[in-house]
Structure formats: C-alpha cells, structure tokens
Design a protein around this motif. Structure first.
Motif, PDB file in Angstrom:
ATOM      1  N   ASN A 270       0.868  -1.166   0.000  1.00  0.00           N
ATOM      2  CA  ASN A 270       0.000   0.000   0.000  1.00  0.00           C
ATOM      3  C   ASN A 270       0.911   1.223   0.000  1.00  0.00           C
ATOM      4  OD1 ASN A 270      -1.404   2.348   1.242  1.00  0.00           O
ATOM      5  ND2 ASN A 270      -3.128   0.911   1.355  1.00  0.00           N
ATOM      6  N   ARG A 271       0.908   1.965  -1.084  1.00  0.00           N
ATOM      7  CA  ARG A 271       1.890   3.041  -1.239  1.00  0.00           C
ATOM      8  C   ARG A 271       1.686   4.174  -0.244  1.00  0.00           C
ATOM      9  NH1 ARG A 271       2.233   2.948  -7.877  1.00  0.00           N
ATOM     10  NH2 ARG A 271       3.299   0.927  -7.967  1.00  0.00           N
ATOM     11  N   ASP A 272       0.426   4.450   0.112  1.00  0.00           N
ATOM     12  CA  ASP A 272       0.169   5.507   1.106  1.00  0.00           C
ATOM     13  C   ASP A 272       0.786   5.129   2.451  1.00  0.00           C
ATOM     14  OD1 ASP A 272      -1.222   7.107  -0.688  1.00  0.00           O
ATOM     15  OD2 ASP A 272      -3.135   6.128  -0.254  1.00  0.00           O
ATOM     16  N   GLU A 273       0.602   3.870   2.858  1.00  0.00           N
ATOM     17  CA  GLU A 273       1.182   3.415   4.131  1.00  0.00           C
ATOM     18  C   GLU A 273       2.708   3.397   4.057  1.00  0.00           C
ATOM     19  OE1 GLU A 273      -0.498  -0.341   5.107  1.00  0.00           O
ATOM     20  OE2 GLU A 273      -2.532   0.457   5.391  1.00  0.00           O
ATOM     21  N   LEU A 274       3.226   3.025   2.881  1.00  0.00           N
ATOM     22  CA  LEU A 274       4.674   2.960   2.712  1.00  0.00           C
ATOM     23  C   LEU A 274       5.294   4.354   2.787  1.00  0.00           C
ATOM     24  CD1 LEU A 274       6.761   0.772   2.334  1.00  0.00           C
ATOM     25  CD2 LEU A 274       6.507   0.994  -0.141  1.00  0.00           C
TER      26      LEU A 274
ATOM     27  N   ARG B 287      18.859  -1.426   2.375  1.00  0.00           N
ATOM     28  CA  ARG B 287      18.228  -2.684   1.973  1.00  0.00           C
ATOM     29  C   ARG B 287      16.753  -2.478   1.623  1.00  0.00           C
ATOM     30  NH1 ARG B 287      21.720  -6.771   2.904  1.00  0.00           N
ATOM     31  NH2 ARG B 287      23.339  -6.467   4.477  1.00  0.00           N
ATOM     32  N   GLU B 288      16.341  -1.232   1.469  1.00  0.00           N
ATOM     33  CA  GLU B 288      14.935  -0.933   1.202  1.00  0.00           C
ATOM     34  C   GLU B 288      14.730  -0.353  -0.198  1.00  0.00           C
ATOM     35  OE1 GLU B 288      13.756   1.456   4.666  1.00  0.00           O
ATOM     36  OE2 GLU B 288      12.831  -0.389   5.435  1.00  0.00           O
ATOM     37  N   VAL B 289      15.610  -0.701  -1.126  1.00  0.00           N
ATOM     38  CA  VAL B 289      15.471  -0.200  -2.492  1.00  0.00           C
ATOM     39  C   VAL B 289      14.131  -0.623  -3.085  1.00  0.00           C
ATOM     40  CG1 VAL B 289      16.391  -0.353  -4.846  1.00  0.00           C
ATOM     41  CG2 VAL B 289      17.948  -0.073  -2.912  1.00  0.00           C
ATOM     42  N   ASN B 290      13.674  -1.839  -2.763  1.00  0.00           N
ATOM     43  CA  ASN B 290      12.379  -2.289  -3.285  1.00  0.00           C
ATOM     44  C   ASN B 290      11.256  -1.357  -2.847  1.00  0.00           C
ATOM     45  OD1 ASN B 290      12.867  -3.428  -0.586  1.00  0.00           O
ATOM     46  ND2 ASN B 290      10.905  -4.460  -0.852  1.00  0.00           N
ATOM     47  N   LYS B 291      11.318  -0.867  -1.613  1.00  0.00           N
ATOM     48  CA  LYS B 291      10.284   0.047  -1.123  1.00  0.00           C
ATOM     49  C   LYS B 291      10.430   1.429  -1.757  1.00  0.00           C
ATOM     50  CE  LYS B 291       9.785  -2.307   3.347  1.00  0.00           C
ATOM     51  NZ  LYS B 291       9.879  -2.164   4.815  1.00  0.00           N
TER      52      LYS B 291
END
Length: 372
Positions: free
Chosen positions: A190-194, A266-270
């Motif tokens: 969920n992009r808003d939560e992210l 390590r959060e490139v995916n996010k």
C-alpha cells in the motif's frame, strides 16, 4: 535423507553479481525449503586483504578511465578468459577452492560471476563431479562467461541465448530464465502506508540510483533535477560511496526537505515502489529490479561495455530512455509534475505484463537439475 546444498559463488566487481546470488539464495529456499544455500564472494573469502585492493583499483579504473575499460571489454568480447588470467586465477584460488568444496560438500555450484565459474570449471576437468551452473547477470554475453565445465547457463533473454549458441554452446545447455532479483521486489505494498513508513510526502517522486558503488557527481543533469525540488520529491541513493554522500549533504542545492539522501540501504524495493520515475545507471540488476516494479526508467551515464548493452536492450523494448541531455530530464520532469495520476495509472496497468520475469523461474530450473 541429508538436505541438498547449493553453493553460490560470486565476486565483488560491482554489487550486482552478489545481489543476484543473494536473491537466488532466498528464492531457492522459498521454492524448495529442504534446500540449503550459501553465498560466498570467493576472492574476498580466500584473500580478505588482497581482494579489497583489487576491487578498489577496478572501481577507480571504471570511474576515471571508462573509455579504457570499454576498449578492454570490446577487445575481449568474443574470447574466453585468456591463459594468463586463467593461470592467475589458478594460482590464487585453485587449491583453496577445492578445499572449500571438499568441506562444504555442495550438491550443486552456481556462479554469478565469470571468475569462480572458470575456477570450478577447471576443477571439473580434473575430476570434480558436481553440476555447475552459471547465471549471466547482464543482457549480453561477454566471452569471459563461457567455460567448458558449465553444465547450464541461465540467461536474461532469448537474444543472450542466441549469442551463446553462436559461440558453440549447445542449445540444451542454455535456459532463458530472466535475471533473478530478490523476491521482495515482487511484493506489492500500500503506497500511502509505505510513504508514511518512510516519512515521504505524496509528491511526484524521482528515485536516482548510481549502483552499489554510488558512481555519482553533481553534474549538469543532477543539478538540473535538484532545481525541481519545490515540485518533485527526489530520492538520491549513493550506495557505499560515503565520500559522495558527504559531498551531497554539504552541497546547498541538495539541502532541501524534498531531497532525501541515502547511503547503502536494503529498502530499495520500497523506494522503487513509492517512486514514479527511476533514474539509474543501466546495471543489469538495477534495471531488472526496476522492471519487476514496472517503474519508468531513464538511463544515466552507462559504463562502456555491459552497461551500454543493457541500455540498448531496455530502450529497444520501450522500458526506458537514455538521458542524452538536460532536455531529456526536463521533458520527463515536466510530464511527471503535470500528469502524475496518468503516469501512475499507466504504470499500474503495465505491471502485470512484467510477471514473466519472476525469479522463481531461475530457481525452478536449478532445482530440476539438482533432482536429476
């Protein structure tokens, strides 16, 4: 019955090779939980003092003399590793690698860099009887990837398979699996939560990456992108380049609430998930990760050689565009600022078409070989 073990060997010449090995390690264990995996950068493990010096020289050569690097790459393009290089690898790694294999007793060896593939191939010629697979981590097939002891090549595209076959590799020894990326890149958020989790604003967002080494400088293009900071959120990933990170933190143009600077993360995916545009050097791994996320890409300053080949593949198939000038950046940022929702809808509609690049295909092929 003892659990089967897969040894994944890489080298630290750029971050992508080892990233691929770790991605494959996770994917293999998810696909077949009874399998044990171990990732090892062979040079760094066997020669912890020498290896960092070699990697530093390599990085400085790529950064300061890219044309020289490109000339060497092209001059050796259709050739396997020359006899002098093979002799050097033999002296540095041969006996120690044999000891490691004897101790770990792997059921299969998978290489994500040509050097360990050459070493294990030589061991196979002297009696080692273990399946050897090589994962080519670019959208091209340089001659150094080819070794006579490889049982299976796992490649990114049918074109790479064709290039290997032109060099005498039998069709049945090559599988088109795509380059393995970490399963996290296939996770939907969920992009808003992210955004809240990452403390980011809901603005048009540009992610700028320079690879694991953070090969960046504040040139005209990056400086121009920073001038959009009132209208666009800019995430700048500098990898392990601490000097560049300190430089950008001290640079007044990049000191703004809408510009976020990251070192190694390590959060490139996010970060890709919440971004609307990726500006990157065209390394094989980063481009494949961007493809998994379905994010539009602009390609920045390719290193002569494999990055040029990667760029050609991605631009030819419409997955991105090369930044030829500031004008290219201007056109995309103008579109991003004025048509954000349209771009996001288009990205959402395209995302399912990239699912055939799932890393599970690579794992499936390896497990089938393991169980033969």
């Amino acid at each position: 019955m003892p659990r089967k073990r897969i040894l994944l060997l890489s080298e630290g010449f750029g971050a992508g090779h080892t990233q691929a090995a770790h991605a494959l390690s996770v994917s293999l264990r998810q696909y077949s939980p009874e399998v044990q995996t171990r990732v090892m950068e062979l040079g760094a493990f066997l020669h912890p003092t020498l290896a960092p010096m070699v990697f530093t020289v390599y990085r400085k050569t790529v950064v300061s003399q890219p044309r020289l690097y490109g000339m060497v790459y092209r001059s050796q393009y259709k050739k396997s590793l020359n006899k002098l290089a093979q002799l050097a690898l033999h002296r540095l790694f041969y006996s120690h690698t044999a000891e490691i294999i004897s101790q770990l007793k792997p059921s299969m060896i998978v290489c994500t860099h040509p050097f360990p593939s050459v070493v294990v191939s030589r061991l196979k010629r002297t009696g080692l009887q273990i399946p050897l697979c090589t994962v080519i981590t670019d959208y091209d097939a340089h001659g150094t990837w080819i070794s006579p002891g490889v049982d299976k090549y796992l490649v990114s595209t049918p074109n790479v398979k064709h290039k290997l076959m032109e060099r005498g590799i039998p069709r049945e020894h090559v599988e088109v699996t795509g380059i393995p990326v970490h399963p996290d890149f296939w996770t939907e958020y969920n992009r808003d939560e992210l955004r809240k989790q990452l403390q980011l604003n809901d603005l048009p967002t540009v992610l700028v990456m320079g690879g694991g080494w953070g090969l960046f400088e504040a040139d005209d293009v990056l400086s121009y992108i920073a001038t959009w900071r009132e209208h666009i959120q800019i995430l700048l990933c500098l990898g392990n380049n601490e000097r560049a990170l300190a430089h950008f933190r001290a640079h007044p143009l990049f000191n703004h609430p809408n510009i976020r600077l990251f070192g190694f993360t390590r959060e490139v995916n996010k970060l890709m998930e919440v971004s609307d545009l990726l500006i990157t050097k065209p390394g094989g791994m980063t481009c494949t990760e961007g493809l998994a996320k379905g994010i539009p890409m602009l390609f920045y300053k390719p290193i002569p050689g494999q990055e040029e080949e990667n760029l050609q593949y991605f631009t030819r198939h419409g997955y991105g565009e090369a930044i030829d000038s500031v004008e290219t950046a201007h056109r995309w940022l103008t579109y991003l600022a004025g048509h954000l929702q349209e771009l996001r809808r288009k990205r959402a509609s395209l995302a399912p078409s990239f699912r055939h690049y799932s890393p599970a295909e690579c794992s499936r092929v390896l497990i089938e070989i393991l169980n033969e």
